[in-house]
Scaffold this motif. Structure first.
Motif, short mmCIF file in Angstrom:
data_model
loop_
_atom_site.label_atom_id
_atom_site.label_comp_id
_atom_site.label_asym_id
_atom_site.label_seq_id
_atom_site.Cartn_x
_atom_site.Cartn_y
_atom_site.Cartn_z
N TYR A 4 47.30 51.13 15.36
CA TYR A 4 45.88 50.96 15.02
C TYR A 4 45.50 51.78 13.78
O TYR A 4 44.61 51.40 13.03
CB TYR A 4 44.99 51.35 16.21
CG TYR A 4 44.81 50.26 17.26
CD1 TYR A 4 45.06 48.92 16.96
CD2 TYR A 4 44.35 50.56 18.53
CE1 TYR A 4 44.88 47.92 17.91
CE2 TYR A 4 44.16 49.57 19.49
CZ TYR A 4 44.43 48.25 19.19
OH TYR A 4 44.24 47.27 20.12
N CYS A 25 41.59 45.36 16.18
CA CYS A 25 42.56 45.36 17.29
C CYS A 25 43.29 44.02 17.32
O CYS A 25 43.27 43.32 18.33
CB CYS A 25 41.83 45.62 18.60
SG CYS A 25 40.35 44.61 18.81
N LYS A 26 43.87 43.64 16.18
CA LYS A 26 44.47 42.32 16.03
C LYS A 26 45.88 42.44 15.45
O LYS A 26 46.19 43.44 14.79
CB LYS A 26 43.59 41.47 15.09
CG LYS A 26 42.11 41.41 15.49
CD LYS A 26 41.86 40.64 16.77
CE LYS A 26 40.40 40.76 17.22
NZ LYS A 26 40.10 40.07 18.47
N LYS A 52 41.01 49.14 26.81
CA LYS A 52 41.25 49.45 25.40
C LYS A 52 42.54 50.23 25.23
O LYS A 52 43.30 49.98 24.30
CB LYS A 52 40.08 50.28 24.85
CG LYS A 52 38.86 49.47 24.46
CD LYS A 52 38.09 48.96 25.62
CE LYS A 52 36.85 48.22 25.19
NZ LYS A 52 36.20 47.56 26.34
N SER A 68 45.44 47.63 26.18
CA SER A 68 45.34 46.24 25.71
C SER A 68 45.30 45.26 26.87
O SER A 68 46.00 44.24 26.88
CB SER A 68 46.50 45.91 24.76
OG SER A 68 46.72 46.95 23.83
N TYR A 112 38.17 50.74 17.87
CA TYR A 112 38.90 49.80 17.01
C TYR A 112 37.96 48.93 16.19
O TYR A 112 38.21 47.76 15.97
CB TYR A 112 39.97 49.01 17.76
CG TYR A 112 39.68 48.35 19.10
CD1 TYR A 112 38.53 47.61 19.34
CD2 TYR A 112 40.65 48.41 20.11
CE1 TYR A 112 38.34 46.98 20.55
CE2 TYR A 112 40.47 47.78 21.33
CZ TYR A 112 39.31 47.07 21.56
OH TYR A 112 39.13 46.43 22.75
N PRO A 134 42.14 42.68 21.94
CA PRO A 134 43.41 42.49 21.24
C PRO A 134 43.86 41.04 21.33
O PRO A 134 43.69 40.41 22.39
CB PRO A 134 44.39 43.40 22.00
CG PRO A 134 43.54 44.34 22.78
CD PRO A 134 42.27 43.59 23.09
N LEU A 138 41.79 56.12 21.57
CA LEU A 138 41.90 55.52 20.24
C LEU A 138 41.19 56.40 19.22
O LEU A 138 40.08 56.10 18.75
CB LEU A 138 41.32 54.10 20.24
CG LEU A 138 41.92 53.16 21.30
CD1 LEU A 138 41.36 51.75 21.16
CD2 LEU A 138 43.45 53.13 21.25
N TYR A 145 37.04 54.39 24.66
CA TYR A 145 37.93 54.46 23.48
C TYR A 145 38.58 55.85 23.36
O TYR A 145 39.04 56.22 22.27
CB TYR A 145 37.14 54.11 22.21
CG TYR A 145 36.57 52.70 22.26
CD1 TYR A 145 37.36 51.60 21.98
CD2 TYR A 145 35.25 52.49 22.63
CE1 TYR A 145 36.85 50.32 22.07
CE2 TYR A 145 34.72 51.21 22.72
CZ TYR A 145 35.53 50.13 22.44
OH TYR A 145 35.03 48.85 22.52
#
Ligand code: GLN
Length: 397
Positions: A300, A376-377, A241, A244, A325, A39, A212, A209
């Protein structure tokens, strides 16, 4: 006398990891880095505060080898809640320096030289390297993109059956899966479980993950919860993850007592113990971080949909991920070479970096038409990437 090659044979074939290479190339060209999965925003204040408090309180010496008792207890509570399995925090949980340390701890602790280990490919690069460090022999099950539509990656059950008939020592399974975003279904896991039981195979699962996941019809399921698997599975997970905090390098392995003894046999000589104050920060956020995770997954989901739509709009075939992600997309319609060439040109000319996934396959040709994009930005990072990607518009067939 000229120097002999310095890198040992067991590691020489792997070179520098693609993540380090692409991040370096991204920085050199001022590219938006959708390559390495981390991230570009900060982790939760609660975790940071707890780690700072621990440092100030003088918690700065070695932690207990298998983990600070407070973190072992927090991991056990979460595992009981998520999996429904009973677990003893001191006998079954080992804290490691990220999941990336738990992987060699499990493989080196459990697998003898010459024994076989089954891997799904594309694989996270460190599985393959750790199998080699253990002197073991990898065998590959290929996850293939569905050809007719943009659906999930699947494997051939007969290929898996054949590999397991050869009685490997272990199978490594990563769900949700990096780089494809595949979430293994209950049916697929049931097949893996029944083959592990039938052929007496240990499972090592990388579930970093696990939080997620975006498709209510395909929730994350731990292989350890399938019939016969609780005692033969080493479940790996981490903080990075879900919260973050990839730079904290806090991971763990959950397993039965005999398997835990094997993991610790290696862990004690790899890192011995994991950073003490960060373990205390981790314990706090694992205990009080449910709201953070809920919000992260919601954001996300939006980021995934935004990037998937933009890539599709440019003419790429997008394999919309159900978890992780990452987005895998087929770039061949753009006519910019194989995956390595495409990702290099994308970084240099378009100034957006992605990962060429052919390095994650035994036979690189299986990954040539694909590229992996991390979402993941921050929204503004993704917007900037998408703006730059418009330069590809004229290439659309
Ligand atoms: N897990 C992250 C990825 O797949 C980063 C791995 C790394 O940098 N070693 O991109």
């Amino acid at each position: 006398m000229p120097f002999k090659p310095a890198v040992a044979d067991r590691l020489a074939p792997f070179g520098t990891t693609i993540f380090a290479e692409m991040t370096r190339l991204a920085m050199e060209h001022g590219a938006v880095n959708l390559a390495q999965g981390f991230p570009d925003f900060d982790g939760p204040e609660l975790a940071k505060q707890a780690a700072i408090e621990a440092i100030r309180a003088g918690r700065n010496q070695y932690a207990r080898m298998p983990g600070d008792p407070v973190l072992n207890a927090a991991i056990a509570r979460k595992w009981r809640r998520d999996s429904g399995l009973e677990v003893n925090p001191d006998a079954h949980v080992t804290v490691t320096s990220g999941c990336t340390e738990a992987i060699p701890a499990a493989i080196l602790g459990l697998v003898n030289p010459g024994e076989r280990v089954v891997l799904f490919e594309p694989y996270y690069d460190s599985y393959r390297a750790c199998v080699s460090m253990a002197g073991a022999i990898p065998e590959f099950i290929t996850l293939r993109p569905s050809s007719s539509d943009e659906g999930p990656f699947t494997f051939d059950p007969d290929q898996l059956r054949a590999a397991m008939r050869g009685r490997p020592k272990a199978i490594i399974l990563n769900t949700p899966h990096n780089p494809t975003g595949k979430v293994f279904s209950r049916e697929e896991l049931a097949l893996v479980a029944s083959l592990c039981v039938e052929h007496d195979v240990i499972a090592i699962t990388d579930e970093v993950y696990s939080e997620l996941v975006y498709n209510p019809a395909l929730p994350h399921v731990s292989l350890a919860t399938m019939p016969g698997m609780a005692d033969r599975t080493v479940t790996l997970n981490s903080l990075g993850k879900s919260f973050s905090l990839t730079g904290w390098k806090i991971g763990w392995a959950i397993a039965s007592e005999p398997l835990t003894r094997a993991v610790r046999a290696a862990h004690q000589f790899l890192t011995f113990a994991t950073c003490t104050p960060m373990q205390l920060g981790a314990a706090r956020i694992l205990t009080e971080g449910d709201a953070y995770v809920r919000e992260l997954v919601a954001s996300y989901t939006i980021k995934r949909d935004f990037l998937a739509a933009a890539l599709r709009d440019l003419g790429l075939k997008v394999h919309v991920p159900d978890g992780s992600y990452f987005i895998m997309a087929d770039h061949s319609s753009l006519g910019m070479g194989d995956d390595v060439e495409f990702c290099r040109r994308l970084t240099r000319e378009v100034k957006v970096a992605a990962i060429p996934p052919s390095v994650f396959y035994d036979d690189p040709s299986n990954g040539r038409s694909l590229a992996r994009f991390a979402f993941c930005k921050q929204d503004r990072t993704l917007r900037q990437a998408v703006d730059r990607l418009q330069a590809l518009r004229h290439r659309r067939a």
